[in-house]
Design an enzyme around this catalytic site. Structure first.
Site, short mmCIF file in Angstrom:
data_model
loop_
_atom_site.label_atom_id
_atom_site.label_comp_id
_atom_site.label_asym_id
_atom_site.label_seq_id
_atom_site.Cartn_x
_atom_site.Cartn_y
_atom_site.Cartn_z
N ASP A 120 62.79 44.80 34.20
CA ASP A 120 62.56 44.42 35.59
C ASP A 120 63.16 43.06 35.97
O ASP A 120 62.98 42.60 37.09
CB ASP A 120 61.06 44.50 35.95
N HIS B 231 58.28 39.44 33.76
CA HIS B 231 56.94 38.84 33.82
C HIS B 231 56.56 38.25 32.46
O HIS B 231 56.87 38.84 31.42
CB HIS B 231 55.90 39.90 34.20
N HIS C 214 50.72 42.71 29.26
CA HIS C 214 49.74 41.92 30.03
C HIS C 214 48.30 42.14 29.53
O HIS C 214 47.41 41.39 29.92
CB HIS C 214 49.79 42.28 31.52
N ASP D 81 60.98 40.99 29.48
CA ASP D 81 60.48 41.46 30.78
C ASP D 81 60.52 40.29 31.77
O ASP D 81 60.42 39.13 31.38
CB ASP D 81 59.04 41.95 30.58
ZN LIG Z 1 57.31 43.26 34.10
#
Ligand SMILES: [Zn+2]
Length: 311
Positions: free
Chosen positions: A247, A165, A126, A163
């Site tokens: 995740d 995200h 991120h 991931d």
């Molecule tokens: Zn994540």
């Protein structure tokens, strides 16, 4: 040929306050699974070196890198953004996390290992060129990709991000014309979901597959077969990097997807087959998210065991 397992005790000393989901116990859970299973003693275990500021500056703006060095607290916490903080050990951990990726690239390019897994934190995908975000300080996978291209003479690097995200920081960096043609990023991510990016006009080198909450193994297989695989075959990467977040696992309540341990084995095998065809088998995988300690430990073990050819 073997698998390098790159980590450092400094990565266990970074913590962001009581109750923060990105906690040292995550890395301890991964290390413990590797040890208890007996896999660890079959791997080439290496300590992550410290990355240099210059390594970060290939993808991060100079001012940002310097601000992280400057903000490192001597006690207590320095809050970088609503989700991300530094304690007195965080700078060292962040430099080790990025340094692990550099060593991983060295290992596979020199042929000392077939592939490498970097068991590190803080996570990275991120973090943008300009700022920390979502528990990430430096973008470890991007630092590794830029190093492979600009220091090791590789021409094309693929980054696979599984991931839950979207890896918005990695996408921001490598959407720049300077990198297009040299970096391809392929990923799935839960959508709509944090960080609410990746769906509007992605650059041509981005193969983004947004998936609704509840998506499981069947959706992942479709993403791979219909989107990732054709693009990656055309791109023919000389190195495969993996932003390995766990995740999207069904037991991970930070995310809302429904993968099981076996899905990580399947994805890893697919990426190994791709790397065998185009990249001399070279893969460097780096830990990103994963917040259910049991599921994280088991999935990471399944991933590394597959990389090591031990299944
Ligand atoms: Zn994540």
């Amino acid at each position: 040929m073997t698998t390098s397992y790159i980590t450092h005790a400094d990565c266990l000393r970074h913590e962001m306050g009581a109750g923060h989901p990105e906690c040292p116990e995550r890395l301890a859970a991964v290390n413990e699974q590797m040890r208890a299973s007996g896999l660890l003693e079959t791997l080439r275990c290496l300590k992550a070196p410290l990355a240099a500021a210059a390594d970060m500056k290939r993808v991060h703006q100079s001012d940002y890198v310097e601000s992280i060095f400057r903000n490192s607290p001597s006690q207590g916490y320095a809050q970088l953004d609503p989700d991300t903080a530094m304690n007195p050990h965080s700078l060292q951990a962040a430099l080790r996390a990025a340094g692990a990726g550099l060593l991983g690239v060295d290992e596979v390019v020199a042929g000392r290992a077939a592939n490498a897994f970097c068991a590190v934190r803080p996570c990275g995908h991120h973090a943008t060129a300009l700022r920390s975000m979502g528990f990430c300080i430096f973008n470890n996978i991007a630092v590794a990709a830029a190093y492979a291209l600009e220091q090791k003479g590789l021409k094309r690097v693929a980054i696979i991000d599984f991931d839950v995200h979207h890896g918005n920081g990695t996408e921001d960096m490598f959407s720049l014309p300077h990198w297009q043609g040299r970096v391809m990023m392929a990923g799935f991510f839960q959508h709509p979901f944090y960080p609410h990016s990746g769906t509007r006009n992605p650059a041509p080198n981005m193969v983004n597959v947004p998936l609704p909450a509840g998506s499981g193994g069947a959706a992942i297989r479709r993403a791979m077969e219909e989107h990732w695989r054709p693009a990656l075959e055309r791109f023919a990467p000389e190195l495969v990097l993996i932003s390995a977040g766990f995740d999207a696992h069904a037991e991970d309540l930070l995310g809302g997807m429904a993968l099981v341990d076996e899905d990580y084995v399947w994805m890893t095998r697919e990426l190994m087959a791709l790397a065998a065809r185009h990249s001399q088998g070279r893969i460097v995988s780096m830990l990103e998210g994963g917040y259910n300690l049991a599921a994280l430990g088991r999935s990471a073990l399944a991933h590394v065991r597959t990389l090591a050819g031990a299944v």
